[in-house]
Design an enzyme around this catalytic site. Sequence first.
Site, PDB file in Angstrom:
ATOM      1  CB  CYS A  54      90.299  49.993  63.339  1.00 40.21           C
ATOM      2  SG  CYS A  54      88.827  48.950  63.228  1.00 40.21           S
ATOM      3  CD  GLU A 118      83.129  43.927  65.254  1.00 39.07           C
ATOM      4  OE1 GLU A 118      83.859  42.963  64.961  1.00 39.07           O
ATOM      5  OE2 GLU A 118      83.529  44.995  65.711  1.00 39.07           O
ATOM      6  CD  GLN A 120      88.777  42.240  64.008  1.00 39.94           C
ATOM      7  OE1 GLN A 120      87.988  42.596  63.140  1.00 39.94           O
ATOM      8  NE2 GLN A 120      90.078  42.306  63.852  1.00 39.94           N
ATOM      9  CD  GLN A 124      88.943  45.096  67.952  1.00 35.06           C
ATOM     10  OE1 GLN A 124      87.823  45.553  68.203  1.00 35.06           O
ATOM     11  NE2 GLN A 124      89.528  45.292  66.786  1.00 35.06           N
ATOM     12  N   GLY A 198      95.032  41.684  59.706  1.00 34.81           N
ATOM     13  CA  GLY A 198      95.716  41.190  58.513  1.00 34.81           C
ATOM     14  C   GLY A 198      95.475  39.718  58.278  1.00 34.81           C
TER      15      GLY A 198
END
Length: 449
Positions: A54, A118, A120, A124, A198
């Site tokens: 993103c 972070e 995440q 990825q 999500g």
Amino acid sequence: MDPARLFVVGTSHSVAPAALRERLHVQRDELHAALGRLGRRGRVLREAVPLATCARLELYAVSDDPRRAVATLGRIMARRSGLSPSELRTHSYVHVGADAVRHLLRVASGLDSVVHGEAQVLGQVRDAYEHPAAVETAGPVLHRLFQDALATGKRVRSQTDIGKGAASLATAALALLRREAGPLEERCALVLGAGDTGSLVAGLLRKAGVGRLIVANRTLARARRVAAEHAAEHRDLRDLPALLEESDIVVGAVEAAGRMVELDAVASITSRLAPSAPNGRGGAEGGGARPTERARYFMDLAHPRNFDPAIAELPGVRLFDLDLVFRRVTAARAARATEVPRAEAIVEEAATAFVAWQRSRDGVSVLRAVRGQVLELAQMEAERHGQGRTEAEREELRRFARSLARALLHPPTVALREADATSAEGRSLLESATRLFGVEAARDRPESA
């Protein structure tokens, strides 16, 4: 292989706003298909792995001519996005050689993220590397680079506190939401998308005590699984108009080419809101709306964006998008600033080791090429001088030629084996050997991306 052939070209939150990144956005499967065509047409790229999140779109690649490859990619993106070459240069970056290595290691370690540490982003990077198409387009250099990046990211998190208490973008966005919306016990939250983001947001909302939680997704089975994990309801995205009516909080986390929520759809709902409900982009100073005012909060965590930005102008609507979150969490970096030097030292150590490995491959490659060249010439001369002789005499000539060649090769073999490919002297020796013996070191495979 010269390490300078490795490069990364990309854009991210640090150089481009969301609106511009959307114009550069490419679906991952479409990107892999384009890379395959580019490789087959001109072998511009010998290896390639894209990384799309993103917050960033990057291509890690190996090329015989990085400058040509970057220029070709720039022309393709300019045609596709409608951006001028100067706009692309302003809102993108290129790193070559060791700088490209260091960049991916920093990305995987969370040092290039909006929120330092972070976690995440490490997943990825792993997803990009393990994508079925990337398995085909990555070669020995990128396989090693991405494996080192994943290992370095894990090491940074285990050996420093940079990730301690670090928020993801979703966590930061939710903190902004709670600051304005207040307690969530009486709220109904709708999460669009049941992917990693999500699912993460659904879990955070449940932990924050949201009164009602709905997960909507194109694939109902996936929505059902995520909803079950977080004590939520699951719905089909085709029910979106009715779901918007029911929800106070709407989170966009769907990877989609077009908008999921248009201005008209929200306007038809907000026209029934109390006139006193606030509007605008989230994050303003002051208190939030009271639940009785039925204000709606939209958190757009998707790229491209799921919500029309114009909804921020509607009465009773507060919009939190990635650009806002990026600005707001920058200040939070200071809390982990003391851990950054330790993390950067780990990255630098890993980058140095990778470059040394890459250059050591050059030494082995040059050595093999030189030995192969000399032994082949010796064999050819033995065959030429053995014409008209008996088989026993020809074999004796072959043995003599091989023995002489090995004797002559011994000093340069020792020198090449001992050459420090990370030093200027060692690199000069390797380059001289290829010129003196008239050889070209074997190139890495695959031949094209």
